[in-house]
Design an enzyme around this catalytic site. Structure first.
Site, PDB file in Angstrom:
ATOM      1  N   HIS A 270      25.772  20.460  -1.973  1.00 28.50           N
ATOM      2  CA  HIS A 270      26.349  20.104  -3.271  1.00 28.50           C
ATOM      3  C   HIS A 270      25.686  20.924  -4.389  1.00 28.50           C
ATOM      4  O   HIS A 270      26.369  21.581  -5.182  1.00 28.50           O
ATOM      5  CB  HIS A 270      26.156  18.596  -3.498  1.00 28.50           C
ATOM      6  CG  HIS A 270      26.744  18.079  -4.777  1.00 28.50           C
ATOM      7  ND1 HIS A 270      27.947  17.415  -4.812  1.00 28.50           N
ATOM      8  CD2 HIS A 270      26.309  18.131  -6.060  1.00 28.50           C
ATOM      9  CE1 HIS A 270      28.230  17.080  -6.068  1.00 28.50           C
ATOM     10  NE2 HIS A 270      27.239  17.496  -6.845  1.00 28.50           N
ATOM     11  N   GLU A 271      24.374  20.904  -4.413  1.00 31.35           N
ATOM     12  CA  GLU A 271      23.662  21.609  -5.487  1.00 31.35           C
ATOM     13  C   GLU A 271      23.785  23.123  -5.324  1.00 31.35           C
ATOM     14  O   GLU A 271      23.798  23.856  -6.321  1.00 31.35           O
ATOM     15  CB  GLU A 271      22.197  21.168  -5.551  1.00 31.35           C
ATOM     16  CG  GLU A 271      21.986  19.659  -5.732  1.00 31.35           C
ATOM     17  CD  GLU A 271      22.782  19.046  -6.892  1.00 31.35           C
ATOM     18  OE1 GLU A 271      23.138  19.783  -7.843  1.00 31.35           O
ATOM     19  OE2 GLU A 271      23.060  17.821  -6.823  1.00 31.35           O
ATOM     20  N   HIS A 274      26.875  24.085  -7.217  1.00 25.85           N
ATOM     21  CA  HIS A 274      26.604  24.198  -8.659  1.00 25.85           C
ATOM     22  C   HIS A 274      25.844  25.495  -8.957  1.00 25.85           C
ATOM     23  O   HIS A 274      26.170  26.225  -9.891  1.00 25.85           O
ATOM     24  CB  HIS A 274      25.745  23.017  -9.135  1.00 25.85           C
ATOM     25  CG  HIS A 274      26.492  21.725  -9.320  1.00 25.85           C
ATOM     26  ND1 HIS A 274      27.600  21.617 -10.113  1.00 25.85           N
ATOM     27  CD2 HIS A 274      26.255  20.478  -8.836  1.00 25.85           C
ATOM     28  CE1 HIS A 274      28.038  20.346 -10.116  1.00 25.85           C
ATOM     29  NE2 HIS A 274      27.232  19.638  -9.332  1.00 25.85           N
ATOM     30  N   GLU A 300      31.837  20.496 -11.161  1.00 20.73           N
ATOM     31  CA  GLU A 300      31.835  19.554 -10.038  1.00 20.73           C
ATOM     32  C   GLU A 300      32.787  20.037  -8.941  1.00 20.73           C
ATOM     33  O   GLU A 300      32.549  19.791  -7.752  1.00 20.73           O
ATOM     34  CB  GLU A 300      32.236  18.163 -10.537  1.00 20.73           C
ATOM     35  CG  GLU A 300      31.917  17.035  -9.590  1.00 20.73           C
ATOM     36  CD  GLU A 300      30.426  16.758  -9.433  1.00 20.73           C
ATOM     37  OE1 GLU A 300      29.605  17.290 -10.216  1.00 20.73           O
ATOM     38  OE2 GLU A 300      30.069  16.022  -8.491  1.00 20.73           O
TER      39      GLU A 300
END
Lengths: 514, 514
Positions: A270-271, A274, A300
């Site tokens: 997830h990170e 980003h 997101e």
């Protein structure tokens, strides 16, 4: 001034905005350090530093000279290609300036102070086993301040629209509600159709995984995806996040859950999503308003793309399973790609948003968005919030909330006054599916790439079509340019129901509504 | 305004100085992060951030409103006890303000730019095996800028005095030369009298020491001394340093030399001394001008006190040796306290200042100070510097300089334009001995405490007499208050020659001149 040459005012505007950008990125470093490195004794002093930076940044953004420069430059900019960097830059600064000057310093300061008061009250309420009464006054104060904030603006159709705009430029509740209604209508029966007897085992990645070996396994994995230690860092933090100082200094964190590798792995993916976005913005936009990120929703979409669309896909699991087995040969001795794929895609309604699976997740957001809109329009009182929450969880997910700590007090957002933030999570999920459809049209053999762990074509497609533009286009304008479509629900529902059929969690393609 | 009540201007002054203090401490965080955490790709962006902060801080310190506030407050302050915090605060700000406003922004910016140009030229000269020619022009530019800087001031007896004052308030070359002459007269024969045949083995702490075990051993040791992980950090960096964000956020680094534990250990003790000073400043001075540290010399006295006066003492070695053996039972199986004490106090003239032993160290400083003073008075040309360096090393230490990398190019100070900094190292050594004499008068059984590793009484004495005052007193004023003496050479020479006799490195007390 002639339209052919760049006026001197534009250079001055650039210098002023570069300073402002530096103040923002320095603030980012202070926050990163606080969450990863700072001894806890440093908290008070860090609060003073952050407040000083914030007040300098506010003074810079509301400086009368900025208004003069914009007034002087707009006639020139109106003669340029509206998509040119210069025209977009002037427009973006005008937008930020107009929003900032409407809010009195005293209100901005009051809102900043209420953040820390609210966070303390929230922590006390949670520490007391979920005592909403201890949080109630701080929440009421936040709402009072949000009403005062909304009162600084005019021309809005709904008070919540003013708050939404801070997180997702131009988003209105009138546009959002039909999307969420459509999503809810599709998801509720899909969740009901999911058959626990046919689900995979959601505990597929549990076992014993020492943190230091997790760390080196994550670094190996992320390096295959595009992490580069001359320009990235990976650290531990209880609440994973990504924070870029620049395109060449990208910092992500994960939490190392020694009992469940899935938590570590999917937080890291997830990170990484980003961080990749931040790393691939056009380098020439550094320290300019176009180098800022376009919206939380689009941001997101990138984290969800890597965590879910890629990370939970069958071909990626085929590549990932052997990597994980190699890193943890004894704990994961029995792991195979199919079990991994089916386990991580199991559907199970639950109480806590951040642990929700991909299918139930957006129902948590539907509830929060509705509650926020009703609070802002005065249709719901603060004292009635816990009951409204619990009723909504029963209606949308069929779960009973045992206490407020597992209900209305679970997230920090309202504690720090962030109203209008939650919808960006769902917007990100929708955008991720739409972007992935567009990517698949351009890279038809993307599954083959994923099976071989070849991520370069995907990264480059994202750079070219999404990342490099920074804030040059408004979020849904960029989506339209890339996909040819406005924000839509159907691609996400199709993506999800196809996957649940493939996993075997739902019986057939005809089961869920489309 | 009445002398009895605090005027409103004083509160405004306090707010302005708190902001300035925040900008300085944020700059400190940027520098700490650059040296410990930042991916190397982040360097350019960090440079921009630091320049923006620096320019905001300069604007804050030279703001005309500050002059108005000082003018308004000085009549009030003159009616107060001159030792009161308020009177001292007004005086300290006046001093900083007057120095800052004399230097035009353009010159300050030029000096800042020359730092990075000079550092690059210096690194190129070193990379070329010590080619002074590649550094010459950058050094000449630095000197030109320093002359312009000195020209902003008046009333000085020697141009070097203006530079010295930036690092050690009020220090003049006319005061410094007699001290250095006296020191040289004592040290040269002491070094000559040291008999290599009777020295301990300087390799006493060499062997194989894995970095992770060094790290945990250092943390154990430092925790015994006063390191507290709720308020301190220990990290690795090639050039060890200490940097405090506040009294409750103190960050020190060491380098983990896997072949020589002495490098790691004494770097850590040195930086612990700096960090302890920062951690024990009066908490009420936070974000005020009195919370800044009084001088580099006094700061260095604290690092030298822990590294040398305590760390190289016989009673501390008696406590330390078993700790080190326990941490590294196989590498240090044969270690005993006497061998440790004698080994780390061996005397050996050498080329590189930062690796010099306690006895030869100050002769390196004598040379640099003399060269700096002669460069500033025009008695030495840049092109003649390498020869002057090499002649000085021969004369003072009897060593032959093989190339400029091991000679005039060894330190970064001149590369970044820091002239007047080196003397503070020797001032620190002298002050450490004087403060230690005063401490021994108050804590007569200090050796017993050291032998048992009981550091609390020493820490508390330092807090009470030195640390808590921050910048309330000028450095030599504080020394006078604590010791009853001005800055003197004799206590250091006595301390050192007594120790060399005790070690057995010199034959008797009558050997070295006193």
């Amino acid at each position: 001034m002639s339209a052919g040459s760049t006026p001197a005012e534009y250079a001055e505007l650039g210098r002023r905005m570069a300073e402002l950008s530096d103040l923002h990125s320095i603030g980012g470093l202070l926050a990163w350090d606080r969450s990863t490195m700072m001894p806890r004794g440093g908290a008070d002093h860090r609060g003073h530093q952050a407040a000083t930076l914030e007040s300098l940044a506010h003074a810079q953004l509301t400086h009368p000279r900025l208004g003069q420069l914009l007034d002087a430059l707009e006639p020139w900019a109106s003669g340029l290609d509206p998509d040119s960097d210069e025209a977009r830059t002037v427009a973006v600064i005008r937008r930020d300036f107009e929003k900032a000057v409407r809010v009195p310093d005293s209100l901005a300061a009051e809102m900043a102070r209420a953040e820390s008061t609210g966070e303390q009250a929230w922590m006390a309420a949670r520490a007391a086993g979920g005592d909403f009464g201890r949080f109630r006054d701080a929440l009421a104060r936040h709402l009072e301040l949000r009403h005062a904030y909304v009162g600084c603006f005019d021309g809005y159709a709904h008070p919540y629209d003013v708050l939404l705009d801070d997180y997702e430029q131009g988003l209105r509740i009138a546009d959002l509600r039909p999307l969420l209604d459509e999503l809810q209508a599709a998801l509720v029966p899909l969740v009901a159709a999911a058959d626990p007897a046919h689900d995979g085992d959601p505990r597929v990645l549990t076992g014993t995984f020492p943190a230091d070996r997790q760390r080196s396994a994550m670094l190996d994995l992320l390096t295959r995806l595009g992490f580069d230690d001359t320009a990235w860092r990976l650290d531990a933090s209880p609440h994973p996040f990504a924070a870029a100082q620049s395109t060449r200094d990208v910092r992500i964190t994960t939490l190392f859950d020694e009992a469940d590798l899935a938590v570590t792995l999917y937080s890291a993916l997830h990170e990484f999503g980003h961080g990749l976005y931040e790393s691939q913005v056009e380098p020439a936009y550094a320290r300019t308003p176009l180098g800022d990120l376009v919206s939380l929703g689009l941001h997101e979409s990138q984290s969800r793309l890597w965590e879910n669309v890629i990370g939970h896909s069958r071909p990626f699991c085929a590549w990932l399973a052997p990597q994980l087995k190699q890193a943890f040969p004894s704990a994961l001795a029995a792991l195979d790609a199919d079990a991994l794929y089916r386990g991580i895609n199991a559907v199970e309604p639950s109480l806590i948003r951040i642990f929700a699976d991909e299918t139930t997740y957006n129902l948590h957001i539907v509830l929060r968005t509705e509650l926020e809109a009703r609070l802002m329009e005065g249709a719901l009182e603060v004292d009635d919030l816990p009951t409204a929450w619990n009723d909504g969880m029963q209606r949308l997910l069929g779960v009973e909330v045992p206490d407020d700590a597992h209900g209305v007090l679970q997230d920090i957002h309202w504690a720090v006054g962030s109203f209008g933030y939650f919808p960006t999570y769902t917007i990100g999920n929708l955008m991720a599916s739409q972007l992935w459809e567009a990517l698949r049209r351009d890279i038809v053999d993307v599954d083959d790439h994923l099976e071989r762990g070849e991520l370069v074509p995907i990264r480059e497609w994202l750079r070219e079509n999404v990342h490099r533009h920074g804030r040059r286009y408004a979020p849904r304008e960029l989506l339209q340019r890339v996909t040819g479509e406005p924000l839509r629900v159907e691609p996400f529902v199709t993506y999800l129901s196809d996957k649940l059929v493939d996993v075997g969690a739902v019986a057939s393609r005809s089961g869920p509504p489309r």
